[in-house]
Design a protein around this motif. Structure first.
Motif, PDB file in Angstrom:
ATOM      1  N   PRO A 175       0.814  -1.226   0.000  1.00  0.00           N
ATOM      2  CA  PRO A 175       0.000   0.000   0.000  1.00  0.00           C
ATOM      3  C   PRO A 175       0.841   1.267   0.000  1.00  0.00           C
ATOM      4  O   PRO A 175       0.512   2.231  -0.694  1.00  0.00           O
ATOM      5  CB  PRO A 175      -0.842  -0.109   1.283  1.00  0.00           C
ATOM      6  N   ILE A 176       1.961   1.253   0.709  1.00  0.00           N
ATOM      7  CA  ILE A 176       2.772   2.479   0.762  1.00  0.00           C
ATOM      8  C   ILE A 176       3.382   2.761  -0.620  1.00  0.00           C
ATOM      9  O   ILE A 176       3.246   3.872  -1.159  1.00  0.00           O
ATOM     10  CB  ILE A 176       3.881   2.363   1.838  1.00  0.00           C
ATOM     11  N   ASP A 196       8.522  -4.993  -7.753  1.00  0.00           N
ATOM     12  CA  ASP A 196       8.052  -5.879  -6.670  1.00  0.00           C
ATOM     13  C   ASP A 196       8.215  -7.311  -7.152  1.00  0.00           C
ATOM     14  O   ASP A 196       7.981  -7.607  -8.332  1.00  0.00           O
ATOM     15  CB  ASP A 196       6.572  -5.596  -6.336  1.00  0.00           C
ATOM     16  N   LYS A 201       1.221  -7.892  -7.325  1.00  0.00           N
ATOM     17  CA  LYS A 201       1.502  -6.499  -6.956  1.00  0.00           C
ATOM     18  C   LYS A 201       1.919  -5.711  -8.197  1.00  0.00           C
ATOM     19  O   LYS A 201       1.537  -4.558  -8.375  1.00  0.00           O
ATOM     20  CB  LYS A 201       2.605  -6.431  -5.894  1.00  0.00           C
ATOM     21  N   ALA A 238      10.411   1.460  -0.719  1.00  0.00           N
ATOM     22  CA  ALA A 238       9.214   1.227   0.110  1.00  0.00           C
ATOM     23  C   ALA A 238       8.992  -0.251   0.374  1.00  0.00           C
ATOM     24  O   ALA A 238       7.855  -0.699   0.497  1.00  0.00           O
ATOM     25  CB  ALA A 238       7.987   1.846  -0.570  1.00  0.00           C
ATOM     26  N   SER A 239      10.077  -1.013   0.456  1.00  0.00           N
ATOM     27  CA  SER A 239       9.916  -2.440   0.792  1.00  0.00           C
ATOM     28  C   SER A 239      10.571  -2.797   2.121  1.00  0.00           C
ATOM     29  O   SER A 239      10.134  -3.711   2.810  1.00  0.00           O
ATOM     30  CB  SER A 239      10.523  -3.318  -0.310  1.00  0.00           C
ATOM     31  N   VAL A 261      11.775   4.948   2.945  1.00  0.00           N
ATOM     32  CA  VAL A 261      10.593   4.906   3.822  1.00  0.00           C
ATOM     33  C   VAL A 261      10.396   3.497   4.380  1.00  0.00           C
ATOM     34  O   VAL A 261       9.916   3.325   5.499  1.00  0.00           O
ATOM     35  CB  VAL A 261       9.318   5.420   3.088  1.00  0.00           C
ATOM     36  N   LEU A 263      11.038   0.079   6.237  1.00  0.00           N
ATOM     37  CA  LEU A 263      11.761  -0.178   7.482  1.00  0.00           C
ATOM     38  C   LEU A 263      12.346  -1.581   7.418  1.00  0.00           C
ATOM     39  O   LEU A 263      11.598  -2.566   7.384  1.00  0.00           O
ATOM     40  CB  LEU A 263      10.812  -0.058   8.677  1.00  0.00           C
ATOM     41  N   SER A 286      12.169   9.149   5.576  1.00  0.00           N
ATOM     42  CA  SER A 286      10.817   9.722   5.639  1.00  0.00           C
ATOM     43  C   SER A 286      10.077   9.006   6.751  1.00  0.00           C
ATOM     44  O   SER A 286       9.912   7.783   6.704  1.00  0.00           O
ATOM     45  CB  SER A 286      10.113   9.515   4.289  1.00  0.00           C
ATOM     46  N   ARG A 288       6.675   8.771   8.984  1.00  0.00           N
ATOM     47  CA  ARG A 288       5.252   9.117   9.086  1.00  0.00           C
ATOM     48  C   ARG A 288       4.963  10.342   8.224  1.00  0.00           C
ATOM     49  O   ARG A 288       5.286  10.356   7.054  1.00  0.00           O
ATOM     50  CB  ARG A 288       4.841   9.287  10.548  1.00  0.00           C
TER      51      ARG A 288
HETATM   52  N1  NAI Z   1       8.747   5.328   7.429  1.00  0.00           N
HETATM   53  C1  NAI Z   1       7.457   5.312   7.699  1.00  0.00           C
HETATM   54  O1  NAI Z   1       6.879   6.294   8.188  1.00  0.00           O
HETATM   55  C2  NAI Z   1       6.648   4.119   7.387  1.00  0.00           C
HETATM   56  C3  NAI Z   1       7.282   2.999   6.942  1.00  0.00           C
HETATM   57  N2  NAI Z   1       6.556   1.898   6.597  1.00  0.00           N
HETATM   58  C4  NAI Z   1       7.325   0.799   6.063  1.00  0.00           C
HETATM   59  O2  NAI Z   1       7.263   0.914   4.645  1.00  0.00           O
HETATM   60  C5  NAI Z   1       7.344  -0.375   4.040  1.00  0.00           C
HETATM   61  C6  NAI Z   1       6.167  -0.564   3.116  1.00  0.00           C
HETATM   62  O3  NAI Z   1       4.964  -0.633   3.846  1.00  0.00           O
HETATM   63  P1  NAI Z   1       3.756  -1.495   3.261  1.00  0.00           P
HETATM   64  O4  NAI Z   1       3.495  -1.111   1.862  1.00  0.00           O
HETATM   65  O5  NAI Z   1       2.669  -1.399   4.246  1.00  0.00           O
HETATM   66  O6  NAI Z   1       4.429  -2.929   3.318  1.00  0.00           O
HETATM   67  P2  NAI Z   1       4.115  -4.276   2.524  1.00  0.00           P
HETATM   68  O7  NAI Z   1       4.828  -5.344   3.244  1.00  0.00           O
HETATM   69  O8  NAI Z   1       2.661  -4.410   2.287  1.00  0.00           O
HETATM   70  O9  NAI Z   1       4.802  -4.052   1.093  1.00  0.00           O
HETATM   71  C7  NAI Z   1       6.156  -4.264   0.853  1.00  0.00           C
HETATM   72  C8  NAI Z   1       6.287  -4.756  -0.576  1.00  0.00           C
HETATM   73  O10 NAI Z   1       7.672  -4.890  -0.880  1.00  0.00           O
HETATM   74  C9  NAI Z   1       7.816  -6.004  -1.724  1.00  0.00           C
HETATM   75  N3  NAI Z   1       9.220  -6.415  -1.732  1.00  0.00           N
HETATM   76  C10 NAI Z   1       9.866  -7.315  -0.963  1.00  0.00           C
HETATM   77  N4  NAI Z   1      11.163  -7.386  -1.311  1.00  0.00           N
HETATM   78  C11 NAI Z   1      11.348  -6.502  -2.308  1.00  0.00           C
HETATM   79  C12 NAI Z   1      12.466  -6.112  -3.091  1.00  0.00           C
HETATM   80  N5  NAI Z   1      13.670  -6.646  -2.913  1.00  0.00           N
HETATM   81  N6  NAI Z   1      12.289  -5.165  -4.035  1.00  0.00           N
HETATM   82  C13 NAI Z   1      11.077  -4.602  -4.236  1.00  0.00           C
HETATM   83  N7  NAI Z   1       9.976  -4.934  -3.529  1.00  0.00           N
HETATM   84  C14 NAI Z   1      10.117  -5.878  -2.585  1.00  0.00           C
HETATM   85  C15 NAI Z   1       6.845  -7.020  -1.155  1.00  0.00           C
HETATM   86  O11 NAI Z   1       6.494  -8.010  -2.086  1.00  0.00           O
HETATM   87  C16 NAI Z   1       5.650  -6.123  -0.813  1.00  0.00           C
HETATM   88  O12 NAI Z   1       4.737  -6.045  -1.885  1.00  0.00           O
HETATM   89  C17 NAI Z   1       7.436  -1.360   5.203  1.00  0.00           C
HETATM   90  O13 NAI Z   1       8.793  -1.622   5.459  1.00  0.00           O
HETATM   91  C18 NAI Z   1       6.835  -0.584   6.365  1.00  0.00           C
HETATM   92  O14 NAI Z   1       7.314  -1.034   7.607  1.00  0.00           O
HETATM   93  C19 NAI Z   1       5.182   1.893   6.626  1.00  0.00           C
HETATM   94  C20 NAI Z   1       4.513   2.986   7.083  1.00  0.00           C
HETATM   95  C21 NAI Z   1       5.184   4.165   7.539  1.00  0.00           C
END
Ligand code: NAI
Ligand code: AKB
Length: 343
Positions: A175-176, A196, A201, A238-239, A261, A263, A286, A288
């Motif tokens: 989603p992010i 991805d 996705k 964003a992964s 972004v 983590l 980045s 939140r």
């Molecule tokens: N810094 C911030 O303020 C925030 C950070 N986050 C973090 O942002 C990230 C994304 O959040 P969501 O979309 O909710 O997570 P999510 O887990 O739903 O999506 C992550 C995506 O990355 C893909 N992925 C895995 N390995 C990869 C690679 N080597 N290359 C490209 N894509 C790959 C996965 O298949 C998945 O579709 C997470 O790490 C989350 O913890 C989320 C919200 C706020």
């Protein structure tokens, strides 16, 4: 009122609690819809994220919207019947960061569903009125709940100074990442690339308008082919995957920007600092968001971003356990929970 609490990893219990009474500056919100975030799933699976440990029963859920049913005596801008999106982090308003307007960095923030602060899988939440944003008729409550991940995307694009004519690569189409791609497009990016490893996705990213979608295994070649070997103006990671973090420098052009972004579960990724200097790359974190909810509501109201299209399923509060099991599936993008029935 009924709340769902996480008592231990994998276990929700339903409890009766007193309905909160709003303070003078608060409104009482009858919670309508709450999105399930990856961080909720992480607490559900592991009972902790880093130093944040669930030590007593915790109400999860921080992507929330609902209807105002009562206002504190000092509230003027909202009235009963207004539908609102709730910004889940309320800062202390006094520290050095809050004074500078960087309130997302406030160390004393109260953030829903982050121990010890309860979240929104509850029938009612009392919340500061100035952290509640009225939704126009054209924005549904379910869309309003997703102002939260949309806000993450807006802040990322601001941090990356994404602008007219930019090429932007987003690694990670959760989603992010998908919302970063949408916001980048709305900010004027003309080439949006999304990487991805999961086919579904990538298909979703294509359907939402990405110009190029690619498996991370082929990323460097695909970026080079699309940019005549130059690299993109902005890479958004964003992964959280260490390999993706490290690969950002292979994809950004000299003088470009990298926004992190995602983590990583551990800080094991390393960046080539010689390349950073030599290629004059700006790398920014980045965290939140700040001052993003009004923009998020506007982007939804004018149809620039489609958050509803991210939703794979909607469950009721009574089915929270099975909703979280579905949310764990790597193919799932977003699950929503209808906490109280739509009116
Ligand atoms: N810094 C911030 O303020 C925030 C950070 N986050 C973090 O942002 C990230 C994304 O959040 P969501 O979309 O909710 O997570 P999510 O887990 O739903 O999506 C992550 C995506 O990355 C893909 N992925 C895995 N390995 C990869 C690679 N080597 N290359 C490209 N894509 C790959 C996965 O298949 C998945 O579709 C997470 O790490 C989350 O913890 C989320 C919200 C706020
Ligand atoms: C990191 C997260 O996923 C969460 N949205 C948070 O801001 O704590």
């Amino acid at each position: 009122m009924q709340v769902a609490v996480l008592t231990e990893p994998g276990e929700f219990e339903y409890r009766e609690r007193d309905r909160p009474v709003p303070d003078a500056d608060e409104v009482l919100v009858r919670v309508g819809e709450v999105g399930i975030c990856g961080s909720d799933v992480h607490y559900y699976e592991h009972g902790r994220i880093g130093d944040y440990v669930v030590e007593s029963p915790l109400v999860l859920g921080h992507e929330a919207a609902g209807e105002v049913v009562e206002t504190g005596r000092g509230v003027t801008g909202l009235a009963s019947g207004d539908r609102v999106a709730m910004e889940p982090g309320v800062p202390c308003r006094r520290c050095a960061y809050c004074s500078r307007g960087e309130y997302n960095l406030c160390p004393d923030v109260t953030f829903m569903a982050t121990p010890p602060d309860d979240g929104a899988f509850a029938e009612y939440v009392a919340w500061p009125a100035d952290y509640c944003y009225r939704l126009p008729e054209s924005v549904s409550t379910r869309e309003g709940s997703l102002c939260e991940p949309l806000s993450v995307g807006i802040h990322v694009c601001r941090r990356g100074a994404v602008g007219l004519g930019d090429s932007v690569l987003v690694t990670g189409a959760g989603p992010i990442g998908l919302l970063v791609a949408d916001v980048a497009r709305a900010a004027g990016a003309t080439d949006v690339l999304v990487a991805d490893p999961v086919d579904r996705k990538r298909d979703l990213a294509s359907a939402r308008g990405a110009d190029v979608t690619v498996d991370p295994a082929d990323l460097t070649e695909a970026v080079a082919a699309h940019t005549d070997g130059l690299g993109v103006d902005v890479v958004v990671e964003a992964s959280g995957a260490p390999s993706a973090i490290e690969g950002t420098l292979d994809c950004v052009r000299r003088g470009g920007r990298v926004v992190l972004v995602g983590l990583a579960s551990e800080s094991t990724a390393s960046l080539d600092t010689l390349a950073l200097v030599d290629d004059e790359i700006d790398v920014r974190g980045s965290f939140r968001y700040r001052d993003t909810y009004p923009a998020a509501v506007s982007l939804l109201a004018d149809g620039s971003v489609d958050v509803a299209g991210l939703v794979d399923f909607e469950a009721s509060l009574a089915d929270l356990g099975s909703a979280f099991e579905r949310a764990r599936d790597p193919e799932t993008v977003k699950g929503l929970v209808e906490v109280t029935t739509r009116r």
